[in-house]
Scaffold this active site. Structure first.
Site, PDB file in Angstrom:
ATOM      1  N   GLU A   1      -2.597   7.225   7.837  1.00 58.24           N
ATOM      2  CA  GLU A   1      -3.371   8.181   7.047  1.00 58.24           C
ATOM      3  C   GLU A   1      -4.511   8.785   7.843  1.00 58.24           C
ATOM      4  O   GLU A   1      -4.881   8.301   8.912  1.00 58.24           O
ATOM      5  CB  GLU A   1      -3.842   7.583   5.711  1.00 58.24           C
ATOM      6  CG  GLU A   1      -4.491   6.244   5.775  1.00 58.24           C
ATOM      7  CD  GLU A   1      -4.904   5.692   4.407  1.00 58.24           C
ATOM      8  OE1 GLU A   1      -4.082   5.685   3.464  1.00 58.24           O
ATOM      9  OE2 GLU A   1      -6.060   5.267   4.303  1.00 58.24           O
TER      10      GLU A   1
ATOM     11  N   LYS B   1       0.827  -1.209   0.000  1.00 54.33           N
ATOM     12  CA  LYS B   1       0.000   0.000   0.000  1.00 54.33           C
ATOM     13  C   LYS B   1       0.863   1.263   0.000  1.00 54.33           C
ATOM     14  O   LYS B   1       0.517   2.249  -0.655  1.00 54.33           O
ATOM     15  CB  LYS B   1      -0.920   0.005   1.222  1.00 54.33           C
ATOM     16  CG  LYS B   1      -2.019  -1.060   1.174  1.00 54.33           C
ATOM     17  CD  LYS B   1      -2.954  -0.892   2.377  1.00 54.33           C
ATOM     18  CE  LYS B   1      -3.656  -2.172   2.772  1.00 54.33           C
ATOM     19  NZ  LYS B   1      -4.621  -2.697   1.827  1.00 54.33           N
TER      20      LYS B   1
ATOM     21  N   HIS C   1     -14.223  -3.736   8.445  1.00 54.66           N
ATOM     22  CA  HIS C   1     -13.507  -3.447   7.196  1.00 54.66           C
ATOM     23  C   HIS C   1     -13.643  -4.543   6.155  1.00 54.66           C
ATOM     24  O   HIS C   1     -12.855  -4.633   5.215  1.00 54.66           O
ATOM     25  CB  HIS C   1     -12.015  -3.159   7.460  1.00 54.66           C
ATOM     26  CG  HIS C   1     -11.793  -2.107   8.486  1.00 54.66           C
ATOM     27  ND1 HIS C   1     -12.295  -0.829   8.355  1.00 54.66           N
ATOM     28  CD2 HIS C   1     -11.148  -2.134   9.678  1.00 54.66           C
ATOM     29  CE1 HIS C   1     -11.957  -0.124   9.423  1.00 54.66           C
ATOM     30  NE2 HIS C   1     -11.273  -0.889  10.248  1.00 54.66           N
TER      31      HIS C   1
ATOM     32  N   ARG D   1      -6.674  -8.172  -9.553  1.00 49.42           N
ATOM     33  CA  ARG D   1      -7.305  -9.461  -9.827  1.00 49.42           C
ATOM     34  C   ARG D   1      -8.785  -9.229 -10.078  1.00 49.42           C
ATOM     35  O   ARG D   1      -9.272  -8.099  -9.979  1.00 49.42           O
ATOM     36  CB  ARG D   1      -7.163 -10.361  -8.601  1.00 49.42           C
ATOM     37  CG  ARG D   1      -7.743  -9.666  -7.364  1.00 49.42           C
ATOM     38  CD  ARG D   1      -7.765 -10.557  -6.153  1.00 49.42           C
ATOM     39  NE  ARG D   1      -7.807  -9.798  -4.915  1.00 49.42           N
ATOM     40  CZ  ARG D   1      -8.896  -9.315  -4.342  1.00 49.42           C
ATOM     41  NH1 ARG D   1     -10.078  -9.501  -4.906  1.00 49.42           N
ATOM     42  NH2 ARG D   1      -8.837  -8.655  -3.208  1.00 49.42           N
TER      43      ARG D   1
END
Ligand code: ADP
Ligand code: ADP
Ligand code: MG
Length: 666
Positions: free
Chosen positions: A200, A116, A235, A292
């Site tokens: 973040e 990430k 999540h 994917r």
């Protein structure tokens, strides 16, 4: 085009790929572990090869073994599905070296998007909007804490190598940062073998909106619009839909272009998804790219009318993208629900066991069920406990939602705990129905989604009955409007009968509590009776299942959502998942049933309506049986005593089985 491909996966996605390959005349090779010897994907494929023991790292994750099978069987290409080896750059590279086509992006694109933090750095260069935060290499705790303060709390610490919702910590205050960092790093090293993190800004009330992209080997790249996956728990996605409610054409184009930029920046080929986090006012930031086919790709297929697996196969064999951006269009609305073997009441703990009974709703042009299991199959602890994906289409969101409710009401899973009832409640919750979406929806609506056991207030039974009467009235009105003589008194449903006033009853169930509501038509409404309580009720039922009711001298509002026999009553901040028990009483007539009442068909005992030893009136509900996807009341053939029940709730009964001992009294 390929003549034969190997599918390096299992479950529903392996079956999904086989389906398209077959329709294109491509032969398929399945691989399987010892736990999957008789799995549906093995039964469906043209050939199947055993690759190892149940544990994925000894079978579905063994790249060399899978490549060897591809060679042996003469498969020209490998479809990796999702999960397992699908985002493994070494596997993609090994395929290339072995001269087998990897149906996916080049290894370099997987690598670029794999972490990430690194992918965010790349996206920054490509001018794709990013969530404010720090994604550099410095992992010093003090430095990261300073970064967090600069960003401003709340922040999110994310494992750079993370996935599947793992390795994330929300931190609200500076004093909690260090502890959260330590625990996040510990989870990351255990789950991903890499404890690098990024920090973040935590977006409040965010929506997860992702863009499906597709590239070919000639440098073309298009976006196939968005999916809204905001309905999540921890999540992880629970419900997905396309298009995203409230999306404007402008923002769609902006997000689509940003996603295409992201894909082009890494030389993307094949199907990919660029995930964005979006604020309520529509600002969006890049989160990650999944290189994917995504679990929820069917909602995109339903609104575009395309087969994304077919596109993958075409692109991988060197063909150009079948359509240009200008030729792509959205038609209607689609929703997907993930049906899992898990127990929502116990923290969604996975459940294993045999699928003793499995009957999904019938598939139509509008209802699709993607699954890797059939009745009799086993959900094992070795893999993801997904049973199926249920996908519906409607011309607009409201119609799709109605079809989803209907389909969930028809879904029957017996043998493992599952989330079907939970999903049915979720799609009935007013905030979801009104598309007030953000990732906190499930948590916020807990009171409605996890109804606690407890005594059902009389009001709730009455509201359910009133809604039922209003629904009947609406149907009758509709029929009357279509008939030749809409004003015929014979069509009125006000309870007027030649032989005086009609009394009837409706039977509802909550868990194993069965309640009759007595109904008598009175001028301007109905007198409802629950136990000894009598109330005159009237009201109106809106299109959104909103019930405005007058109960005696009180005015109340509720929402009563009907689908199949389910009746979800939302009242005063709580949810009551009731079922309407059909009132076709199946107790036999008179003398012949003396001694025992028999099951009219094979089924399952759902509830006992009275205590053993109870004296009952003729017609009283005694036991509820579920059979042929319906609930049936076994009722007293005459006044008498229930001496004993032969079965308990949950028991299966065969046709003609004696259910209870009944003795008539004068
Ligand atoms: P998405 O964003 O598409 O939901 P996730 O990042 O949640 O994707 O990953 C998909 C998950 O599906 C993986 O975590 C993996 O554990 C699981 N998975 C992999 N293969 C299968 C399969 N054949 N059937 C069901 N689940 C699978
Ligand atoms: P994964 O690889 O596990 O899928 P993602 O980065 O895609 O990780 O994030 C998964 C989910 O976490 C998102 O769908 C969203 O619900 C939540 N999330 C991620 N980043 C943020 C953020 N900055 N603020 C709020 N929620 C976030
Ligand atoms: Mg993600």
């Amino acid at each position: 085009m390929f003549k034969k491909i190997l599918i390096a996966n299992r479950g529903e996605i392996a079956c999904r790929v086989i389906k398209t390959a077959r329709s294109m005349g491509i032969a398929t090779v399945a691989v399987y572990s010892e736990a999957d010897a008789n799995a549906r994907h093995v039964r469906l494929a043209d050939e199947a090869v055993l690759i190892g023991p149940p544990a994925a790292r000894e079978s579905y994750l063994v790249a060399d073994r899978i490549l060897e099978v591809a060679k042996q069987t003469g498969a020209e290409a490998i479809h990796p599905g999702y999960g397992f080896l699908s985002e493994n750059e070494d596997f993609a590279e090994a395929c290339q070296k072995a001269g087998v086509v990897f149906i996916g992006p080049p290894a370099s694109a997987i690598r670029a998007m794999g972490l990430k933090s690194a992918s965010k750095a790349l996206m920054e260069k490509a001018q794709v909007p990013l969530t404010p935060g720090y994604h550099g290499e410095n992992q010093d705790p003090g430095f990261l804490a300073t970064q967090a303060s600069t960003i401003g709390y709340p922040v999110l610490i994310k494992a750079s190598a993370g996935g599947g919702g793992k390795g994330m910590r929300r931190v609200d205050r500076a004093e909690d940062f260090e502890a959260a960092l330590v625990s996040c790093k510990r989870e990351a090293i255990n789950a991903f073998g890499d404890d690098d993190v990024l920090v973040e800004k935590y977006i409040l009330k965010p929506r997860h909106i992702e863009i499906q992209v597709f590239g070919d080997m000639r440098g073309n790249c298009v976006y196939l619009f968005e999916r809204d996956c905001s309905v999540q728990r921890r999540h992880q996605k629970v419900l997905e839909e396309a298009p995203a409610p409230g999306m404007t054409a402008e923002r769609r184009a902006a997000m689509g272009l940003a996603a295409v930029e992201a894909a082009k920046a890494v030389g993307y080929v094949g199907a990919g998804t660029v995930e964005f986090i979006s604020t309520q006012d529509g600002q969006f930031y890049f989160m990650e790219m999944n290189t994917r086919l995504q679990v929820e790709h069917p909602v995109t297929e339903m609104i575009t009318g395309l087969d994304l697996v077919e596109w993958q196969l075409r692109v991988a064999s060197g063909e150009p993208l079948p359509l240009t951006q200008e030729q792509l269009e959205i038609n209607g609305h689609a929703m997907e629900a993930r049906i899992y073997a898990e127990d929502p009441d116990r923290g969604f703990l996975p459940s294993t066991g045999r699928l003793v009974h499995l009957s999904p709703p019938p598939e139509t042009d509008h209802v699709r069920v993607d699954t890797g299991v059939e009745q009799g199959d086993e959900i094992t602890p070795h893999y993801d406990p997904m049973i199926a994906k249920l996908i519906v289409w409607g011309s607009d969101r409201r119609q799709a939602l109605a079809r989803m409710r209907q389909a969930l009401a028809q879904y029957r899973v017996v043998g493992v705990s599952n989330n079907v009832d939970f999903l049915a409640r979720l799609v009935a919750v007013p905030s979801f129905a009104n598309a007030q979406l953000d990732t906190g929806l499930i948590e916020r609506e807990q009171a409605l989604l996890f109804p606690v056991a407890g005594e059902v207030p009389a009001d709730v039974w009455m509201l359910a009955a009133l809604a039922e009467l209003l629904r009947e009235q609406r149907l009758a009105d509709k029929k009357a409007m279509q008939s030749a003589d809409p004003h015929s008194p014979w069509r009125a449903l006000d309870g007027w009968r030649l032989n005086g006033r009609a009394g009837r009853r409706l039977v509802f169930r909550f868990g194993d509590v069965v309640q009759e509501v007595g109904i008598e038509a009175v001028p301007g409404g109905h007198r409802l009776q629950v136990g000894s309580l009598q109330i005159v009720a009237r009201g109106s039922l809106g299109v959104d299942s909103e019930l405005q009711a007058q109960l005696g001298d009180r005015r109340v509002r509720a929402v009563v959502v009907a689908s199949g026999e389910r009746r979800q009553v939302f009242f005063e901040g709580r949810a009551w998942p009731l079922s309407l028990v059909d009132t076709l009483h199946v107790g036999g007539a008179g003398e012949e049933v003396e001694g025992g009442l028999r099951a009219p068909m094979p089924g399952k005992v759902i509830a006992l309506a009275v205590e053993p030893g109870a004296q009952v009136e003729k017609g009283a509900a005694l036991l509820v049986l579920e059979a042929m996807k319906m609930e049936h009341t076994i009722s007293a053939p005459r006044k008498g005593i229930v001496k004993a029940f032969r079965f308990q709730p949950g028991d299966q009964v065969t046709d003609g089985a004696e259910l209870l001992d009944f003795e008539g009294v004068e």
